[in-house]
Scaffold this motif. Structure first.
Motif, PDB file in Angstrom:
ATOM      1  N   ALA A 149       0.843  -1.204   0.000  1.00 10.82           N
ATOM      2  CA  ALA A 149       0.000   0.000   0.000  1.00 10.82           C
ATOM      3  C   ALA A 149       0.875   1.250   0.000  1.00 10.82           C
ATOM      4  CB  ALA A 149      -0.936  -0.018   1.198  1.00 10.82           C
ATOM      5  N   TRP A 150       1.947   1.231   0.811  1.00 14.54           N
ATOM      6  CA  TRP A 150       2.829   2.399   0.880  1.00 14.54           C
ATOM      7  C   TRP A 150       3.570   2.603  -0.422  1.00 14.54           C
ATOM      8  CZ3 TRP A 150       2.280   6.029   4.244  1.00 14.54           C
ATOM      9  CH2 TRP A 150       1.612   5.723   5.444  1.00 14.54           C
ATOM     10  N   PHE A 151       3.983   1.469  -1.026  1.00 10.14           N
ATOM     11  CA  PHE A 151       4.631   1.557  -2.324  1.00 10.14           C
ATOM     12  C   PHE A 151       3.706   2.256  -3.299  1.00 10.14           C
ATOM     13  CE2 PHE A 151       5.372  -0.231  -6.544  1.00 10.14           C
ATOM     14  CZ  PHE A 151       6.721   0.032  -6.696  1.00 10.14           C
ATOM     15  N   ARG A 152       2.412   1.878  -3.228  1.00  7.15           N
ATOM     16  CA  ARG A 152       1.461   2.422  -4.205  1.00  7.15           C
ATOM     17  C   ARG A 152       1.061   3.861  -3.914  1.00  7.15           C
ATOM     18  NH1 ARG A 152      -2.975  -1.823  -5.984  1.00  7.15           N
ATOM     19  NH2 ARG A 152      -3.739   0.115  -6.873  1.00  7.15           N
ATOM     20  N   SER A 171      -4.562   8.035   4.181  1.00  9.89           N
ATOM     21  CA  SER A 171      -5.026   8.770   5.363  1.00  9.89           C
ATOM     22  C   SER A 171      -3.854   9.121   6.271  1.00  9.89           C
ATOM     23  CB  SER A 171      -6.033   7.949   6.166  1.00  9.89           C
ATOM     24  OG  SER A 171      -7.028   7.455   5.343  1.00  9.89           O
ATOM     25  N   MET A 172      -2.925   8.152   6.450  1.00  9.24           N
ATOM     26  CA  MET A 172      -1.770   8.410   7.301  1.00  9.24           C
ATOM     27  C   MET A 172      -0.917   9.536   6.706  1.00  9.24           C
ATOM     28  SD  MET A 172      -2.275   6.357   9.786  1.00  9.24           S
ATOM     29  CE  MET A 172      -0.831   6.705  10.752  1.00  9.24           C
ATOM     30  N   LEU A 173      -0.767   9.523   5.389  1.00  6.52           N
ATOM     31  CA  LEU A 173       0.026  10.562   4.727  1.00  6.52           C
ATOM     32  C   LEU A 173      -0.612  11.940   4.960  1.00  6.52           C
ATOM     33  CD1 LEU A 173       2.397  11.240   2.886  1.00  6.52           C
ATOM     34  CD2 LEU A 173       0.892  10.908   0.929  1.00  6.52           C
ATOM     35  N   VAL A 223      -0.746  17.231   7.958  1.00  7.71           N
ATOM     36  CA  VAL A 223      -1.392  18.075   8.965  1.00  7.71           C
ATOM     37  C   VAL A 223      -0.456  18.294  10.151  1.00  7.71           C
ATOM     38  CG1 VAL A 223      -3.259  18.151  10.642  1.00  7.71           C
ATOM     39  CG2 VAL A 223      -3.725  17.473   8.306  1.00  7.71           C
ATOM     40  N   LEU A 224       0.236  17.222  10.573  1.00  7.69           N
ATOM     41  CA  LEU A 224       1.159  17.340  11.704  1.00  7.69           C
ATOM     42  C   LEU A 224       2.285  18.321  11.394  1.00  7.69           C
ATOM     43  CD1 LEU A 224       1.541  13.743  13.163  1.00  7.69           C
ATOM     44  CD2 LEU A 224       0.555  15.784  14.234  1.00  7.69           C
TER      45      LEU A 224
END
Lengths: 341, 297
Positions: free
Chosen positions: B54-57, B271-273, B278-279
């Motif tokens: 997923a991260w790769f993508r 979502s994490m990205l 935001v952080l």
């Protein structure tokens, strides 16, 4: 404020008094269930019915799979019925033994997605084609070229509903392929076609019943019943069956395995197979229903409506699509992302 | 180590909030984090196999047709559009909100609550309904076009709906109060004698604004900007309804992965990205504001 509070208390007390014998929770597409049908069922069986809307098959499936939803009945499209069955989410409510089972039209009795109708009964069936406002364009509308090779008059006035599966399959058929194809060379052409066509589109949105009616949108990929409702508001709206291939679908009523009100759900399933009640379903959402004998209870304009009666020469172009395998799904999503970036 | 009684009580009193944070924020975040490292299920959900696919993508794409790997151009475009529209929304709300906040702060004290009250009225109505109201205003046969046609300024309706401009107008309208309120708080504390003093020292109006007012009200400006920028970045309803869905923003793109795209891990990773972006914005906020306090001291 005090009057308001008293009023609320009173309403709550009355609601308590009027409480029905049982309840039934139906999970169905939005703007799709005739309130008259529900009132009739509530009166006949003294059951309190609650309807909750969903907007896509994927939403409905993931919510039901997650559990704890409290629904008794769900209305999936044919391409999703086998997924529900495969995940063991539906029960066999004994449909063939039901009193009204015989009313299901012969063509809809033994269907691929539910042989022998063990799990589901027909709700409504329809087609996905194009809606065009004839004042904006008076050429041939029985073609997906309306939105894939948009005619000059319609440029910048076309909408495409963001229904990935339908749009991808319509485009694949326009380019000469079969739905759910994994032919990459063809899919490359499909992507190029869509990306090129998009510059002529105004939007990718739902809600075409209203937007075709009031002239915000002059042409759109759309469902037949929605187009029918738009035409009743605005006689310039017409429905086209793309000759390159259009989509035929059926939404089906099923009882969930973890239903709390199984008996009421069974009553409802039998209830909607009654021709008079099936006619109520259709006269609201304007799709055909697959129950024999319901025509005589329908409003006259339903019987001859060009949105309902498929022209003989275009019947063969209609395709029942199934849900695509995962690898095709990934290709579809990648193309879809490329399209909407 | 013995805590003073009042400190212990404070700690006890915060327990409900801590529980709420643990279950309402940390828990769901953890689930999203874990899902980002799993395989997608066939139709929805996840399969419990660890993978970084997923991260790769998120960052790279294999060409759909020949399998070559390149930067995920589509994802970059979508993220960049979101950041750009959010920055513009922040700028617009600031340009409208600052004079508004200034006006309210300079009213006689007994009238200020009434003005602030007016600012909060839109919050009484559901976001969805307000967005549909804007849609009615911007439509081809809507209020704005009918009015302009009536005035004779234009001879055919402007296509505003379903463009990035419509999204900007919608977001600026929705988030304006979030800019005005912190700005008001900052300007309210502003010592207006400083303006007189600077005029006495022959400062021009521009200098007063740039050298006196803006630096002193900076914490309010930064707070308002963050309050507008962060929700704009994740906006879903406004771009969906006013943007016409032709071009996605991040929120819509994430929804696609959880819905029709049937790829929850990719949605979770995206979502994490978004959270990381935001952080970073919030950290920048802390740095900027704490910096100003040091200089003030």
């Amino acid at each position: 404020m005090k009057i308001l509070l008293t009023g609320t208390a009173l309403t709550m007390a009355l609601a308590g008094l009027a409480q029905a014998e049982g309840s039934l929770n139906i999970y169905n597409w939005g703007n799709y269930t005739n309130p008259e049908l529900i009132e009739k069922f509530e009166e006949e069986y003294d059951v309190d019915v609650t309807i909750t809307d969903f907007d896509s098959n994927t939403t409905a499936l993931s919510k039901i799979e997650a559990g704890g939803h409290g629904f008794d009945i769900v209305v999936p499209t044919h391409s999703y019925v086998q997924i529900y069955v495969g995940k063991d989410l539906l029960m066999k409510p004994g449909i063939p033994e039901m009193e009204n089972y015989g009313n299901i039209s012969e063509v809809w009795k033994n269907v691929d997605w539910d042989p022998g109708r063990e799990y589901t009964v027909p709700w409504q069936w329809g087609t996905t084609g194009v809606a065009v406002n004839k004042t904006a364009y008076d050429g041939d509308i029985n073609t997906s070229a309306i939105w894939l090779d948009t005619p000059e008059e319609l440029k910048g006035k076309v909408n495409v509903v963001p229904e990935m599966q339908d749009i991808m399959n319509l485009s694949v058929m326009y380019m000469g392929g079969e739905p759910c194809t994994n032919d990459k060379e063809l899919l490359r052409q499909v992507r190029d076609k869509l990306v090129e066509a998009k510059s002529d589109w105004m939007s990718m949105d739902y809600g075409m019943t209203e937007k075709m009616s009031n002239g915000d949108v002059m042409a759109s990929v759309n469902w037949n019943g929605s187009t029918f409702r738009a035409r009743l508001n605005n006689p310039d709206v017409a429905y086209g069956y793309p000759k390159e291939g259009y989509i035929v679908w059926m939404d089906n009523v099923a009882v969930l395995k973890d239903a709390q009100n199984v008996e009421n759900a069974k009553l409802f399933v039998n209830f909607i197979m009654d021709p008079e009640n099936a006619a109520l379903i259709s006269s609201f959402a304007r799709y055909a229903n697959g129950i024999d004998g319901s025509e005589e209870y329908m409003p006259d304009e339903m019987k001859s409506a060009p949105e309902i009666v498929v022209p003989e020469e275009l019947k063969a172009a209609g395709k029942f699509t199934s849900s695509c395998p995962k690898e095709v799904q990934d290709l579809y999503t990648a193309i879809w992302t490329d399209l909407q970036k | 180590m013995a805590m003073p009684k009042h400190a212990r009580d404070g700690w006890l009193l915060s327990i409900p909030a801590l529980i709420l944070l643990a279950f309402g924020a940390a828990g769901p975040l953890l689930i999203v984090f874990i899902y980002a490292f799993l395989e997608p299920g066939d139709f929805s959900g996840v399969v419990w196999n660890f993978t970084t696919e997923a991260w790769f993508r998120v960052f790279f794409e294999r060409d759909i047709f020949d399998g070559t790997v390149s930067m995920a151009d589509a994802h970059l475009t979508i993220f960049w559009r979101s950041v750009k529209l959010s920055l513009l929304t922040t700028l617009i709300t600031f340009l409208i909100g600052f004079p508004m906040a200034w006006f309210i702060a300079t009213q006689p004290p007994n009238r200020r609550p009434a003005w602030l009250f007016l600012i909060t009225i839109p919050f009484w109505t559901n976001l969805l309904i307000r967005t549909f109201a804007i849609l009615e205003v911007l439509r081809n046969q809507g209020l704005l076009n009918s009015f302009l046609l009536w005035l004779g300024v234009i001879d055919q309706p402007l296509q505003i709906l379903y463009t990035d401009n419509a999204v900007l107008i919608g977001m600026a309208y929705v988030y304006l109060p979030l800019m005005v309120l912190p700005l008001f708080a900052a300007i309210d504390r502003f010592d207006f004698r400083l303006i007189e003093a600077s005029y006495d020292l022959y400062a021009s109006r521009w200098q007063v604004l740039r050298r006196i007012i803006l630096p002193i009200t900076r914490p309010g400006i930064v707070a308002g900007s963050i309050l507008v920028f962060v929700p704009s970045l994740g906006a879903y309803v406004t771009p969906r309804i006013l943007g016409g869905g032709k071009n996605m923003m991040v929120g819509n793109f994430i929804e696609l992965q959880f819905g029709q795209g049937r790829n929850w891990p990719l949605g979770a990773a995206l979502s994490m990205l978004l959270l990381v972006i935001v952080l970073v914005a919030l950290l920048a906020y802390v740095r900027v504001t704490s910096g100003s306090e040091r200089r003030d001291a």
